[in-house]
Design a protein around this motif. Structure first.
Motif, PDB file in Angstrom:
ATOM      1  N   GLY A 334       0.789  -1.223   0.000  1.00 14.77           N
ATOM      2  CA  GLY A 334       0.000   0.000   0.000  1.00 14.77           C
ATOM      3  C   GLY A 334       0.821   1.272   0.000  1.00 14.77           C
ATOM      4  N   ASN A 335       0.166   2.359   0.377  1.00 15.87           N
ATOM      5  CA  ASN A 335       0.755   3.694   0.361  1.00 15.87           C
ATOM      6  C   ASN A 335       1.461   3.956   1.691  1.00 15.87           C
ATOM      7  N   ILE A 336       2.588   3.246   1.892  1.00 13.63           N
ATOM      8  CA  ILE A 336       3.297   3.300   3.173  1.00 13.63           C
ATOM      9  C   ILE A 336       4.582   4.117   3.041  1.00 13.63           C
ATOM     10  N   SER A 337       4.995   4.704   4.138  1.00 12.90           N
ATOM     11  CA  SER A 337       6.262   5.434   4.165  1.00 12.90           C
ATOM     12  C   SER A 337       7.408   4.458   4.376  1.00 12.90           C
ATOM     13  N   PRO A 338       8.582   4.760   3.851  1.00 10.64           N
ATOM     14  CA  PRO A 338       9.751   3.913   4.141  1.00 10.64           C
ATOM     15  C   PRO A 338      10.034   3.904   5.638  1.00 10.64           C
ATOM     16  N   THR A 339      10.595   2.823   6.107  1.00 12.37           N
ATOM     17  CA  THR A 339      11.015   2.734   7.504  1.00 12.37           C
ATOM     18  C   THR A 339      12.095   3.770   7.788  1.00 12.37           C
ATOM     19  N   ARG A 340      12.992   3.950   6.811  1.00 11.92           N
ATOM     20  CA  ARG A 340      14.030   4.971   6.885  1.00 11.92           C
ATOM     21  C   ARG A 340      14.547   5.248   5.481  1.00 11.92           C
ATOM     22  N   THR A 341      15.201   6.378   5.318  1.00 13.79           N
ATOM     23  CA  THR A 341      15.822   6.730   4.044  1.00 13.79           C
ATOM     24  C   THR A 341      17.227   7.263   4.310  1.00 13.79           C
ATOM     25  N   ILE A 342      18.096   7.093   3.326  1.00 15.38           N
ATOM     26  CA  ILE A 342      19.446   7.646   3.390  1.00 15.38           C
ATOM     27  C   ILE A 342      19.555   8.650   2.251  1.00 15.38           C
ATOM     28  N   SER A 343      19.720   9.921   2.594  1.00 15.79           N
ATOM     29  CA  SER A 343      19.820  10.972   1.577  1.00 15.79           C
ATOM     30  C   SER A 343      20.396  12.230   2.200  1.00 15.79           C
ATOM     31  N   GLY A 344      20.908  13.120   1.342  1.00 14.13           N
ATOM     32  CA  GLY A 344      21.459  14.380   1.821  1.00 14.13           C
ATOM     33  C   GLY A 344      22.874  14.596   1.303  1.00 14.13           C
ATOM     34  N   ALA A 345      23.374  15.800   1.481  1.00 13.17           N
ATOM     35  CA  ALA A 345      24.670  16.196   0.917  1.00 13.17           C
ATOM     36  C   ALA A 345      25.832  15.350   1.434  1.00 13.17           C
ATOM     37  N   SER A 346      25.765  14.927   2.691  1.00 14.27           N
ATOM     38  CA  SER A 346      26.880  14.160   3.280  1.00 14.27           C
ATOM     39  C   SER A 346      26.959  12.734   2.759  1.00 14.27           C
ATOM     40  N   THR A 347      25.867  12.228   2.167  1.00  9.28           N
ATOM     41  CA  THR A 347      25.834  10.830   1.728  1.00  9.28           C
ATOM     42  C   THR A 347      26.662  10.580   0.475  1.00  9.28           C
ATOM     43  N   GLY A 348      26.910  11.636  -0.317  1.00 13.38           N
ATOM     44  CA  GLY A 348      27.599  11.467  -1.590  1.00 13.38           C
ATOM     45  C   GLY A 348      26.663  11.117  -2.727  1.00 13.38           C
ATOM     46  N   MET A 349      25.362  10.973  -2.420  1.00 13.02           N
ATOM     47  CA  MET A 349      24.380  10.690  -3.468  1.00 13.02           C
ATOM     48  C   MET A 349      23.902  12.005  -4.072  1.00 13.02           C
ATOM     49  N   THR A 350      23.868  12.049  -5.398  1.00 14.56           N
ATOM     50  CA  THR A 350      23.515  13.270  -6.107  1.00 14.56           C
ATOM     51  C   THR A 350      22.275  13.053  -6.967  1.00 14.56           C
ATOM     52  N   SER A 351      21.732  14.116  -7.491  1.00  9.14           N
ATOM     53  CA  SER A 351      20.543  14.031  -8.336  1.00  9.14           C
ATOM     54  C   SER A 351      20.789  13.087  -9.509  1.00  9.14           C
ATOM     55  N   SER A 352      19.878  12.156  -9.715  1.00 12.86           N
ATOM     56  CA  SER A 352      19.962  11.129 -10.767  1.00 12.86           C
ATOM     57  C   SER A 352      21.124  10.175 -10.569  1.00 12.86           C
ATOM     58  N   GLY A 353      21.729  10.181  -9.371  1.00 14.34           N
ATOM     59  CA  GLY A 353      22.939   9.406  -9.144  1.00 14.34           C
ATOM     60  C   GLY A 353      22.773   7.979  -8.682  1.00 14.34           C
ATOM     61  N   PRO A 354      22.073   7.732  -7.541  1.00 18.60           N
ATOM     62  CA  PRO A 354      22.067   6.374  -6.982  1.00 18.60           C
ATOM     63  C   PRO A 354      21.230   5.403  -7.817  1.00 18.60           C
ATOM     64  N   VAL A 355      21.917   4.558  -8.568  1.00 16.04           N
ATOM     65  CA  VAL A 355      21.269   3.617  -9.476  1.00 16.04           C
ATOM     66  C   VAL A 355      21.391   2.184  -8.976  1.00 16.04           C
ATOM     67  N   GLY A 356      22.588   1.811  -8.507  1.00 10.50           N
ATOM     68  CA  GLY A 356      22.837   0.441  -8.069  1.00 10.50           C
ATOM     69  C   GLY A 356      22.933   0.334  -6.565  1.00 10.50           C
ATOM     70  N   VAL A 357      22.542  -0.845  -6.030  1.00 11.08           N
ATOM     71  CA  VAL A 357      22.624  -1.071  -4.588  1.00 11.08           C
ATOM     72  C   VAL A 357      22.915  -2.555  -4.329  1.00 11.08           C
ATOM     73  N   ALA A 358      23.729  -2.813  -3.304  1.00  7.71           N
ATOM     74  CA  ALA A 358      24.035  -4.179  -2.881  1.00  7.71           C
ATOM     75  C   ALA A 358      24.199  -4.171  -1.377  1.00  7.71           C
ATOM     76  N   LEU A 359      23.867  -5.307  -0.746  1.00  3.19           N
ATOM     77  CA  LEU A 359      23.880  -5.380   0.718  1.00  3.19           C
ATOM     78  C   LEU A 359      24.680  -6.593   1.179  1.00  3.19           C
ATOM     79  N   ASP A 360      25.555  -6.358   2.162  1.00  5.52           N
ATOM     80  CA  ASP A 360      26.242  -7.443   2.861  1.00  5.52           C
ATOM     81  C   ASP A 360      25.637  -7.524   4.260  1.00  5.52           C
ATOM     82  N   ASN A 361      24.820  -8.551   4.487  1.00  7.23           N
ATOM     83  CA  ASN A 361      24.174  -8.683   5.806  1.00  7.23           C
ATOM     84  C   ASN A 361      24.947  -9.623   6.720  1.00  7.23           C
ATOM     85  N   THR A 362      26.191  -9.965   6.335  1.00  3.72           N
ATOM     86  CA  THR A 362      26.990 -10.893   7.139  1.00  3.72           C
ATOM     87  C   THR A 362      28.137 -10.203   7.880  1.00  3.72           C
ATOM     88  N   ARG A 363      28.367  -8.909   7.603  1.00  7.89           N
ATOM     89  CA  ARG A 363      29.500  -8.193   8.213  1.00  7.89           C
ATOM     90  C   ARG A 363      29.018  -6.990   9.009  1.00  7.89           C
TER      91      ARG A 363
END
Length: 363
Positions: A334-363
């Motif tokens: 449904g129309n739910i809000s994210p639990t959390r988001t990562i964004s802002g100038a300090s993140t290094g993510m820019t407009s049209s920038g973050p395309v790929g994502v990968a997660l290591d849940n073992t470290r």
């Protein structure tokens, strides 16, 4: 997306022009860096549950984000809790990386190895010991050259059972073996050709099942017995397609721990989920759909699912210049809000920038 400048060694003038033409079709589009064309159909296999990894109680998670407009790979530690204007623990950028409009990624967490589809460099970049890298770090290995048949690689998926790397490249899927050591100007073990431009690839290694997204369809084509598909044109065993599916420019594919197929749709923005990916077929409605103003989704691109517990979805969204995290994926809809988001100038993510994502849940 910034214009792509192609510069691969030993490439012919004809092949260079063809590559530039394909890439120009996707440049400047905020709707994902993928392409467009046609769909598949028919069958009923018996599903085998995808194993859920045993959680490491000491792990805090490492999240990798490819910010394509700046040719930068970001690593966020404490991925299970990172939120807001967080500063990356590592920023991998510089000429040694050879990044040139890098796109989707896949992580082999057990071996601490990251595979990156680099569209502009006509290559797949491989980093061993990725959790230790920072700065202007060169890839450990690079798949590149005329023998590879790479012309515009945009997504990668790893079959850890058979040690095979699947690379989406326009209408082709190149299968490289062995994935753990492949390097240089090596020919694929197989070249699979779909009847459409492939916007995402996902291999369910446990069940030897291949999923390909088609933005133009829009559809998701499913191929059983993927490791036995021979070089040449391939015909889908089944295809999810039709108005009831709510597929709309599908650009990211994952499976959750319940064996459901999770799809990111770029426009209109949504995450659609289909029950029992092993048998899903035809004009079926999603069993869950995350969509609406509260979600903040703009142009959701690559997704990754942490299957532990009730499941967590991480989405790279270049339109919103953020990573959105939806917890409790097993019940999210449904129309739910994210639990959390990562964004802002300090993140290094820019407009049209973050395309790929990968997660290591073992470290």
């Amino acid at each position: 997306m910034n214009p792509i400048f192609l510069s691969k060694r030993g490439i012919t003038q004809t092949r260079l022009c063809a590559a530039v033409f394909c890439l120009l079709l996707i440049v400047g589009c905020v709707i994902s860096p993928r392409r467009i064309v046609g769909g598949g159909g028919g069958g009923t296999p018996t599903p085998t549950p995808t194993p859920t990894p045993t959680p490491n109680p000491a792990a805090t998670g490492k999240l990798y984000v490819m910010n394509t407009t700046t040719n930068t790979l970001l690593r966020f530690d404490n991925a299970f809790t990172a939120s807001g204007n967080a500063t990356p623990a590592a920023t991998i950028v510089g000429t040694n990386t050879t990044f040139s409009s890098p796109s989707f990624m896949t992580l082999d967490a057990a071996n601490d190895r990251l595979y990156i589809a680099d569209t502009g460099d006509l290559s797949v970049l491989i980093y061993d010991n990725i959790s230790t890298k920072n700065g202007n770090a060169a890839p450990t290995r690079t798949i590149a050259g005329l023998l590879t048949n790479l012309t515009a690689p945009t997504d990668v998926s790893l079959d850890k059972v058979r040690n095979l790397l699947y690379v989406a490249d326009d209408v082709n899927v190149h299968v490289f073996s062995p994935a753990s050591t492949i390097n240089g100007n090596q020919a694929p073990a197989r070249d699979l050709t779909a009847p459409f431009a492939i916007s995402a690839v996902f291999i369910d290694a446990t069940n030897d099942r291949l999923f390909l997204a088609d933005q133009a369809g829009p559809s998701v084509a499913v191929y059983d017995h993927a490791s036995t598909l021979a070089t040449g044109a391939i015909t889908a065993t089944r295809a999810i397609q039709g108005a009831n599916t709510h597929l709309a420019n599908p650009g990211g594919l994952q499976l959750d721990s319940a064996g459901r197929l999770v799809v990111s749709n770029a426009s209109p923005a949504s995450i659609t989920i289909y029950g029992n990916a092993a048998t899903a077929d035809g004009n079926i409605a999603p069993v869950a759909e995350i969509a609406g103003a509260n979600t903040g989704l703009s142009v959701p691109d690559q997704i990754v699912v942490d299957p532990t517990g009730t499941g967590t979805l991480y989405n790279a969204d270049p339109g919103a210049a953020r990573i959105a995290v939806f917890a409790n994926l097993s019940t999210a809809t449904g129309n739910i809000s994210p639990t959390r988001t990562i964004s802002g100038a300090s993140t290094g993510m820019t407009s049209s920038g973050p395309v790929g994502v990968a997660l290591d849940n073992t470290r």
